[in-house]
Write an enzyme that holds these catalytic residues in place. Sequence first.
Site: not given
Ligand code: NAP
Length: 277
Positions: A137, A150
Amino acid sequence: MSHLKTIFITGVSSGFGRALAQVALASGYRVIGTVRNASAKTTFEALHAENAFACELDITDFSAIDAVIADVESRIGPIDVLVNNAGYGHEGVMEESSLDELRRQFDVNVFGAVAMIKAVLPFMRQRRRGHIINITSMGGFITLPGISYYCGSKFALEGISETLSQELAPFNIAVTAVAPGSFRTDWAGRSMVRSARSITDYDALFDPIRQAREEKSGKQLGDPVKAAQVILALMENPSPPAHLLLGSDALHLVRQKLTALNQQIDAWEDVSRSTDG
Ligand code: NAP
């Protein structure tokens, strides 16, 4: 359809993971993704009749991970790329947030990712080939009040990722930490864990930050499909970088941080030097 590469992505039920899986499947890749319930498994496998495989796995179920990867390697095929994407954001003023919340944040964002890497490495190292992509991130470089857990977890993953890229270079295994800015996923919506407020001293600092994040959720600048296309291209790049920022917000804020850090280092240079000898 013939597949180009086999990629394993953690967290394919929504957001970046889902977008990357869809873009990869549409391009002929074989994709194995982790989900956390049976209905998400069915939904994921319906994306492609031959090339979409889902494993039910919570990445903090550390004792299950090795067997999942060994099973994929023998039953489906060699994993060319591991994408450590699963993660979530904890939001809360540090003094108000419990140590259990910190442990959970690190279990998912750091220990889970490392456990996945440790499971695939023996296979990749034996083949002298592979790519590990860790979704970190901009919060792995910059900080903001209210997301200390975080940011701590993403700083940790950035550090581990960069070190690993040096350890694995002799084996032709690339490691890239991809650091997105704000993107339109479920991150700030259903997935975010928010600690309850309890100390009014923090109201003035933190309440506007929490409110702004809630209001912005779903309207962020970044498009996860465009991120997915970039990450897919990264997999085909013969010399991928150790770090890659995604989004003009990340670019601006990280540059600002590095400039401020350099200025502070310069301002205190004499003190830093004074401890030699
Ligand atoms: P998201 O739509 O909430 O997706 C998160 C995914 O991770 C979901 O499939 C969730 O599964 C899975 N997950 C969470 N905890 C888990 C666990 N303990 N075991 C297995 N799967 C798990 O959010 P996203 O933004 O795509 O997040 C993906 C990555 O991008 C994360 O690492 C996040 O920190 C990073 N990120 C996001 C942003 C942003 O602005 N969106 C920015 C920087 C970094 P469930 O559906 O079962 O909950």
